[in-house]
Design a protein around this motif. Structure first.
Motif, PDB file in Angstrom:
ATOM      1  N   GLU A  36       0.827  -1.212   0.000  1.00  9.03           N
ATOM      2  CA  GLU A  36       0.000   0.000   0.000  1.00  9.03           C
ATOM      3  C   GLU A  36       0.862   1.263   0.000  1.00  9.03           C
ATOM      4  N   LEU A  37       1.925   1.256   0.788  1.00 13.27           N
ATOM      5  CA  LEU A  37       2.824   2.412   0.825  1.00 13.27           C
ATOM      6  C   LEU A  37       3.530   2.601  -0.513  1.00 13.27           C
ATOM      7  N   GLU A  38       3.921   1.499  -1.142  1.00  9.91           N
ATOM      8  CA  GLU A  38       4.569   1.590  -2.449  1.00  9.91           C
ATOM      9  C   GLU A  38       3.614   2.167  -3.494  1.00  9.91           C
ATOM     10  N   THR A  39       2.364   1.747  -3.448  1.00  6.71           N
ATOM     11  CA  THR A  39       1.356   2.269  -4.378  1.00  6.71           C
ATOM     12  C   THR A  39       1.146   3.757  -4.159  1.00  6.71           C
ATOM     13  N   ALA A  40       1.030   4.157  -2.900  1.00  7.82           N
ATOM     14  CA  ALA A  40       0.837   5.575  -2.585  1.00  7.82           C
ATOM     15  C   ALA A  40       2.054   6.396  -3.005  1.00  7.82           C
ATOM     16  N   TYR A  41       3.255   5.871  -2.742  1.00  9.29           N
ATOM     17  CA  TYR A  41       4.484   6.572  -3.119  1.00  9.29           C
ATOM     18  C   TYR A  41       4.528   6.806  -4.629  1.00  9.29           C
ATOM     19  N   ALA A  42       4.192   5.776  -5.390  1.00  8.21           N
ATOM     20  CA  ALA A  42       4.196   5.895  -6.851  1.00  8.21           C
ATOM     21  C   ALA A  42       3.146   6.900  -7.320  1.00  8.21           C
ATOM     22  N   ALA A  43       1.979   6.889  -6.694  1.00  7.78           N
ATOM     23  CA  ALA A  43       0.913   7.825  -7.079  1.00  7.78           C
ATOM     24  C   ALA A  43       1.332   9.268  -6.810  1.00  7.78           C
ATOM     25  N   VAL A  44       1.980   9.500  -5.692  1.00  8.87           N
ATOM     26  CA  VAL A  44       2.450  10.850  -5.396  1.00  8.87           C
ATOM     27  C   VAL A  44       3.536  11.247  -6.403  1.00  8.87           C
ATOM     28  N   GLY A  45       4.370  10.284  -6.785  1.00  8.24           N
ATOM     29  CA  GLY A  45       5.370  10.551  -7.816  1.00  8.24           C
ATOM     30  C   GLY A  45       4.730  10.950  -9.133  1.00  8.24           C
ATOM     31  N   THR A  46       3.641  10.294  -9.480  1.00  8.37           N
ATOM     32  CA  THR A  46       2.898  10.650 -10.688  1.00  8.37           C
ATOM     33  C   THR A  46       2.332  12.056 -10.561  1.00  8.37           C
ATOM     34  N   ALA A  47       1.821  12.390  -9.387  1.00  8.22           N
ATOM     35  CA  ALA A  47       1.299  13.747  -9.153  1.00  8.22           C
ATOM     36  C   ALA A  47       2.409  14.788  -9.269  1.00  8.22           C
ATOM     37  N   ILE A  48       3.581  14.472  -8.761  1.00  8.75           N
ATOM     38  CA  ILE A  48       4.722  15.391  -8.877  1.00  8.75           C
ATOM     39  C   ILE A  48       5.063  15.602 -10.344  1.00  8.75           C
ATOM     40  N   ASP A  49       5.138  14.529 -11.095  1.00 13.23           N
ATOM     41  CA  ASP A  49       5.444  14.643 -12.529  1.00 13.23           C
ATOM     42  C   ASP A  49       4.399  15.490 -13.251  1.00 13.23           C
ATOM     43  N   ALA A  50       3.132  15.276 -12.925  1.00 17.48           N
ATOM     44  CA  ALA A  50       2.057  16.046 -13.563  1.00 17.48           C
ATOM     45  C   ALA A  50       2.143  17.520 -13.182  1.00 17.48           C
ATOM     46  N   LEU A  51       2.431  17.801 -11.928  1.00 19.03           N
ATOM     47  CA  LEU A  51       2.516  19.183 -11.469  1.00 19.03           C
ATOM     48  C   LEU A  51       3.690  19.906 -12.117  1.00 19.03           C
ATOM     49  N   ARG A  52       4.766  19.188 -12.368  1.00 17.59           N
ATOM     50  CA  ARG A  52       5.916  19.794 -13.058  1.00 17.59           C
ATOM     51  C   ARG A  52       5.559  20.227 -14.477  1.00 17.59           C
ATOM     52  N   GLN A  53       4.538  19.601 -15.052  1.00 18.90           N
ATOM     53  CA  GLN A  53       4.121  19.935 -16.411  1.00 18.90           C
ATOM     54  C   GLN A  53       3.236  21.183 -16.471  1.00 18.90           C
ATOM     55  N   VAL A  54       2.754  21.630 -15.309  1.00 15.94           N
ATOM     56  CA  VAL A  54       1.917  22.822 -15.279  1.00 15.94           C
ATOM     57  C   VAL A  54       2.779  24.038 -15.600  1.00 15.94           C
ATOM     58  N   THR A  55       2.375  24.772 -16.609  1.00 16.07           N
ATOM     59  CA  THR A  55       3.150  25.924 -17.064  1.00 16.07           C
ATOM     60  C   THR A  55       3.029  27.087 -16.090  1.00 16.07           C
ATOM     61  N   VAL A  56       4.173  27.551 -15.631  1.00 15.92           N
ATOM     62  CA  VAL A  56       4.239  28.789 -14.863  1.00 15.92           C
ATOM     63  C   VAL A  56       5.212  29.677 -15.640  1.00 15.92           C
TER      64      VAL A  56
END
Length: 81
Positions: A19-39
Motif C-alpha cells: 500500500e505504501l509503495e502504491t501511494a508513493y508511486a501515485a504521489v510521484g505521478t502527481a509530482i510529474d504532472a505538477l511539473r508539467q503545469v506551465t508557470v
C-alpha cells in the motif's frame, strides 16, 4: 510520525508495504504532472511586477509539499521493513 506496528491482529507486513509503495508511486505521478503545469511570466505580467515570482513560489511550495508526503511514505516503508 506514527508507524504501523506489524503484529498478528493487524494488517500484514506485505500489505502495508504494498500500500505504501502504491501511494508513493501515485504521489510521484502527481509530482510529474505538477511539473508539467506551465508557470510562465507571460501568463502573469498583467497582474503586476511580482505576480510571476509569487506564482513560481506557490508552485514550488506545492511541489515541496508532495515531496514531503513522499518522504513520509518512504520513512514509513523503511521503518516497517
Amino acid at each position: 510520525m506514527m508507524i504501523p506496528t506489524v503484529h498478528l491482529n493487524g494488517t500484514g507486513k506485505h500489505n502495508l508495504l504494498s500500500e505504501l509503495e502504491t501511494a508513493y508511486a501515485a504521489v510521484g505521478t502527481a509530482i510529474d504532472a505538477l511539473r508539467q503545469v506551465t508557470v510562465h511570466g507571460r501568463d502573469y505580467y498583467v497582474q503586476g511586477p511580482h505576480a510571476y515570482g509569487q506564482a513560481r513560489t506557490e508552485m514550488d511550495v506545492r511541489l515541496d509539499a508532495l515531496r514531503a508526503v513522499q518522504d513520509d511514505l518512504l520513512a514509513m516503508h523503511t521503518a516497517i521493513q
